[in-house]
Write a protein that holds these residues in place. Structure first.
Motif, PDB file in Angstrom:
ATOM      1  N   GLU A 102       0.849  -1.197   0.000  1.00 50.78           N
ATOM      2  CA  GLU A 102       0.000   0.000   0.000  1.00 50.78           C
ATOM      3  C   GLU A 102       0.883   1.244   0.000  1.00 50.78           C
ATOM      4  N   PRO A 103       0.379   2.330  -0.567  1.00 48.25           N
ATOM      5  CA  PRO A 103       1.157   3.579  -0.526  1.00 48.25           C
ATOM      6  C   PRO A 103       1.484   3.939   0.917  1.00 48.25           C
ATOM      7  N   GLY A 104       2.717   4.321   1.161  1.00 46.40           N
ATOM      8  CA  GLY A 104       3.134   4.667   2.527  1.00 46.40           C
ATOM      9  C   GLY A 104       3.788   3.510   3.267  1.00 46.40           C
ATOM     10  N   PHE A 105       3.716   2.304   2.733  1.00 47.11           N
ATOM     11  CA  PHE A 105       4.488   1.200   3.320  1.00 47.11           C
ATOM     12  C   PHE A 105       5.975   1.495   3.050  1.00 47.11           C
ATOM     13  N   VAL A 106       6.797   1.293   4.050  1.00 44.74           N
ATOM     14  CA  VAL A 106       8.245   1.330   3.807  1.00 44.74           C
ATOM     15  C   VAL A 106       8.740  -0.098   3.966  1.00 44.74           C
ATOM     16  N   ILE A 107       9.402  -0.597   2.941  1.00 42.08           N
ATOM     17  CA  ILE A 107       9.870  -1.992   2.970  1.00 42.08           C
ATOM     18  C   ILE A 107      11.330  -2.039   2.545  1.00 42.08           C
ATOM     19  N   THR A 108      11.997  -3.118   2.942  1.00 48.69           N
ATOM     20  CA  THR A 108      13.364  -3.318   2.460  1.00 48.69           C
ATOM     21  C   THR A 108      13.316  -4.147   1.184  1.00 48.69           C
ATOM     22  N   MET A 109      14.374  -4.047   0.393  1.00 47.73           N
ATOM     23  CA  MET A 109      14.552  -4.916  -0.783  1.00 47.73           C
ATOM     24  C   MET A 109      15.945  -5.488  -0.630  1.00 47.73           C
ATOM     25  N   GLU A 110      16.035  -6.783  -0.289  1.00 48.05           N
ATOM     26  CA  GLU A 110      17.337  -7.318   0.113  1.00 48.05           C
ATOM     27  C   GLU A 110      17.621  -8.739  -0.370  1.00 48.05           C
ATOM     28  N   PRO A 111      17.680  -8.924  -1.684  1.00 51.19           N
ATOM     29  CA  PRO A 111      18.048 -10.263  -2.152  1.00 51.19           C
ATOM     30  C   PRO A 111      19.517 -10.556  -1.840  1.00 51.19           C
ATOM     31  N   GLY A 112      19.874 -11.821  -1.861  1.00 53.72           N
ATOM     32  CA  GLY A 112      21.273 -12.181  -1.623  1.00 53.72           C
ATOM     33  C   GLY A 112      21.595 -13.544  -2.200  1.00 53.72           C
ATOM     34  N   ILE A 113      22.869 -13.780  -2.379  1.00 57.87           N
ATOM     35  CA  ILE A 113      23.357 -15.116  -2.762  1.00 57.87           C
ATOM     36  C   ILE A 113      24.489 -15.457  -1.788  1.00 57.87           C
ATOM     37  N   TYR A 114      24.425 -16.659  -1.245  1.00 54.65           N
ATOM     38  CA  TYR A 114      25.397 -17.084  -0.228  1.00 54.65           C
ATOM     39  C   TYR A 114      25.863 -18.496  -0.539  1.00 54.65           C
ATOM     40  N   PHE A 115      27.055 -18.805  -0.067  1.00 53.12           N
ATOM     41  CA  PHE A 115      27.576 -20.169  -0.192  1.00 53.12           C
ATOM     42  C   PHE A 115      27.771 -20.679   1.239  1.00 53.12           C
ATOM     43  N   ILE A 116      26.748 -21.377   1.721  1.00 51.10           N
ATOM     44  CA  ILE A 116      26.648 -21.724   3.137  1.00 51.10           C
ATOM     45  C   ILE A 116      26.987 -23.208   3.310  1.00 51.10           C
ATOM     46  N   GLU A 117      28.056 -23.466   4.017  1.00 55.66           N
ATOM     47  CA  GLU A 117      28.533 -24.848   4.169  1.00 55.66           C
ATOM     48  C   GLU A 117      27.432 -25.743   4.750  1.00 55.66           C
ATOM     49  N   ALA A 118      26.712 -25.229   5.760  1.00 50.53           N
ATOM     50  CA  ALA A 118      25.695 -26.048   6.439  1.00 50.53           C
ATOM     51  C   ALA A 118      24.612 -26.515   5.459  1.00 50.53           C
ATOM     52  N   LEU A 119      24.369 -25.757   4.404  1.00 48.12           N
ATOM     53  CA  LEU A 119      23.372 -26.171   3.406  1.00 48.12           C
ATOM     54  C   LEU A 119      24.016 -26.998   2.299  1.00 48.12           C
ATOM     55  N   LEU A 120      25.150 -26.520   1.795  1.00 52.05           N
ATOM     56  CA  LEU A 120      25.756 -27.190   0.622  1.00 52.05           C
ATOM     57  C   LEU A 120      26.345 -28.552   0.967  1.00 52.05           C
ATOM     58  N   LYS A 121      26.627 -28.780   2.262  1.00 56.07           N
ATOM     59  CA  LYS A 121      27.200 -30.077   2.657  1.00 56.07           C
ATOM     60  C   LYS A 121      26.180 -30.976   3.346  1.00 56.07           C
ATOM     61  N   ASP A 122      24.947 -30.519   3.428  1.00 51.28           N
ATOM     62  CA  ASP A 122      23.915 -31.306   4.111  1.00 51.28           C
ATOM     63  C   ASP A 122      23.546 -32.526   3.250  1.00 51.28           C
ATOM     64  N   PRO A 123      23.747 -33.765   3.764  1.00 48.77           N
ATOM     65  CA  PRO A 123      23.546 -34.962   2.929  1.00 48.77           C
ATOM     66  C   PRO A 123      22.121 -35.070   2.387  1.00 48.77           C
ATOM     67  N   GLN A 124      21.153 -34.697   3.215  1.00 42.55           N
ATOM     68  CA  GLN A 124      19.758 -34.807   2.776  1.00 42.55           C
ATOM     69  C   GLN A 124      19.459 -33.837   1.632  1.00 42.55           C
ATOM     70  N   LEU A 125      19.937 -32.604   1.785  1.00 46.00           N
ATOM     71  CA  LEU A 125      19.708 -31.598   0.732  1.00 46.00           C
ATOM     72  C   LEU A 125      20.451 -31.981  -0.546  1.00 46.00           C
ATOM     73  N   ARG A 126      21.625 -32.565  -0.375  1.00 46.77           N
ATOM     74  CA  ARG A 126      22.401 -32.976  -1.564  1.00 46.77           C
ATOM     75  C   ARG A 126      21.654 -34.060  -2.328  1.00 46.77           C
ATOM     76  N   ARG A 127      21.063 -34.978  -1.568  1.00 39.79           N
ATOM     77  CA  ARG A 127      20.303 -36.050  -2.228  1.00 39.79           C
ATOM     78  C   ARG A 127      19.092 -35.460  -2.957  1.00 39.79           C
ATOM     79  N   ARG A 128      18.375 -34.576  -2.221  1.00 34.78           N
ATOM     80  CA  ARG A 128      17.124 -34.033  -2.774  1.00 34.78           C
ATOM     81  C   ARG A 128      17.379 -33.204  -4.043  1.00 34.78           C
ATOM     82  N   HIS A 129      18.493 -32.478  -4.068  1.00 39.04           N
ATOM     83  CA  HIS A 129      18.701 -31.532  -5.175  1.00 39.04           C
ATOM     84  C   HIS A 129      19.841 -31.955  -6.111  1.00 39.04           C
TER      85      HIS A 129
END
Ligand code: GLY
Ligand code: MN
Ligand code: MN
Length: 421
Positions: free
Chosen positions: A342-369
């Motif tokens: 709505e007009p008058g809302f103040v919001i952030t715009m904050e996309p990002g890209i990260y290389f996070i060991e806890a996600l990239l080395k997670d065995p379950q996520l590796r299998r799924r993706h």
């Protein structure tokens, strides 16, 4: 003062029942024996009064329009240690509330009267606070102007060999020097791989030439927050690999800002940001497959695991409005902040890209993706950290939003801001 009086009148109009509105301000919070935490006023109280003193109450009578501010009765012992605190006569002059009494007289006024129920008051305050008025936007512009200048000072001062806390000191000194007493949230200064820790707070590592530095920092101006992130090279020059990732985040952010318009649902914008990031990561060979699938399966979240946006105001993650504005997430991806802009809302715009060991080395996520993520390519980025670019924007009545944040973000401008003399 007129601005606060108008907000109080707007609240009273929303709650016309034959009941009093009672709002308690913040109280000092003891840290240990004789020491309190630094006091920061309750945001609702600040919203309606602008008063930064602890121990106050506000009572409004929606039926008669009467307002009473209650201030603490200060004894001479307190004056010896804390100095001057305004009494009723001075408070009436300085804060522009019709009547001022002592806090120990509160029960005399509210004792036998019906009070507006807490949930109803919460709902009304949330609804009002979501849309910022013109004077509030002026305060938010100030918070951004000073925090933005502090970010530019950081870019100019950063050198390899400094510690993250020294960068934090540059930012916070600039805000303090401008008279801003409170930060909007704890400053994040994350060098190299630390940039992949989303709420990194250690701020004690050394900065190395060749690494990126991510700084997420903002101060408050009369209670109103700025929330700004920049990511820039410690030595002032982006490498090819850093440019590749940075350009995707920048393109995503600019595309989302352009689309952040009245009537758009924030969750749809978040999905759009995931799509642009997925396209970019696919072009670099880190992701493969159809964009829809990469977004819906959560593959892109391995690299972008947070929201695109949140409300900003007196709280850094501000209210999105009361019950009237609550809506279901219309998208297929989990998103925390779902609101029609709505007009008058103040919001952030904050996309990002990260290389996070806890996600990239997670065995379950590796299998799924495993079919959509090139994990060996991604692992080569584990020393990279992350890139986030965060601006604060005001939703307009018409057309694209107004960007409150003025800190370099184009690659050439960032390099110029980091230029060594
Ligand atoms: N600085 C907190 C956030 O970006 O949400
Ligand atoms: Mn934010
Ligand atoms: Mn932030």
């Amino acid at each position: 003062m007129r601005h606060y009086r108008r907000l109080r009148a707007a609240l009273a109009r929303k709650l016309t029942a034959n009941a009093l509105i009672h709002l308690e301000g913040g109280k000092p919070l003891p840290r240990n024996s004789d020491v309190d935490y630094v006091f920061r006023q309750n945001s609702d109280f600040l919203y309606l009064t602008g008063i930064e003193e602890p121990g106050c109450h506000l009572v409004l009578d929606p039926r008669t329009g009467k307002e009473i501010l209650f201030v603490p009765r200060i004894d001479s012992h307190h004056r010896v240690w804390q100095g001057h605190v305004p009494g009723p006569a001075e408070a009436r002059r300085s804060f522009g509330v019709g009547k001022v009494m002592y806090a120990d007289e509160l029960q005399k006024v509210v004792g036998r009267r019906k009070l507006v129920a807490k949930a109803k008051l919460r709902d009304a305050l949330d609804d009002l606070r979501a849309c910022k008025t013109r004077p509030e936007l002026d305060l938010m512009r100030q918070a951004n102007r000073i925090s933005g200048a502090a970010h530019r000072a950081v870019m100019a001062a950063t050198r390899a060999g400094m510690k993250e806390y020294q960068v934090q000191a540059v930012f916070e000194a600039a805000c303090l020097n401008a008279g801003l007493k409170h930060l909007a949230y704890p400053t994040i200064v994350a060098a190299g791989a630390n940039g992949a820790v989303l709420h990194y707070h250690r701020n004690d590592a050394a900065l190395r030439s060749g690494d990126l530095l991510l700084i997420d920092a903002g101060a408050e101006y009369r209670g109103y927050a700025a929330d700004i992130t920049r990511t820039f090279p410690v030595n002032g020059r982006f490498t090819r690999r850093q440019k590749d990732i940075y350009s995707i985040v920048l393109e995503t952010q600019k595309s989302c800002i352009e689309r952040a318009r009245r009537g758009v649902v924030s969750a749809d914008l978040h999905v759009h940001s995931m799509r642009v990031i997925a396209e970019g990561l696919k072009s670099l060979g880190l992701l493969r497959g159809e964009i829809d699938g990469l977004v819906e399966s959560g593959a892109v979240r391995l690299f972008y695991p947070h929201g695109l946006t949140h409300m900003l105001g007196l709280d850094v993650h501000d209210t999105a409005g009361g019950k009237r504005r609550k809506m279901k997430n219309p998208t297929k991806v989990p998103v925390r902040f779902v609101a029609r802009l709505e007009p008058g809302f103040v919001i952030t715009m904050e996309p990002g890209i990260y290389f996070i060991e806890a996600l990239l080395k997670d065995p379950q996520l590796r299998r799924r993706h495993k079919s959509s993520v090139d994990f060996s390519k991604a692992e080569a980025f584990l020393d990279f950290g992350g890139v986030r670019i965060e601006d604060d924007v005001v939703i307009a009545a018409d057309g694209p939003p107004l960007n409150l944040t003025d800190v370099p973000k184009e690659i050439a401008d960032v390099e110029a801001a980091c230029a060594r003399c």
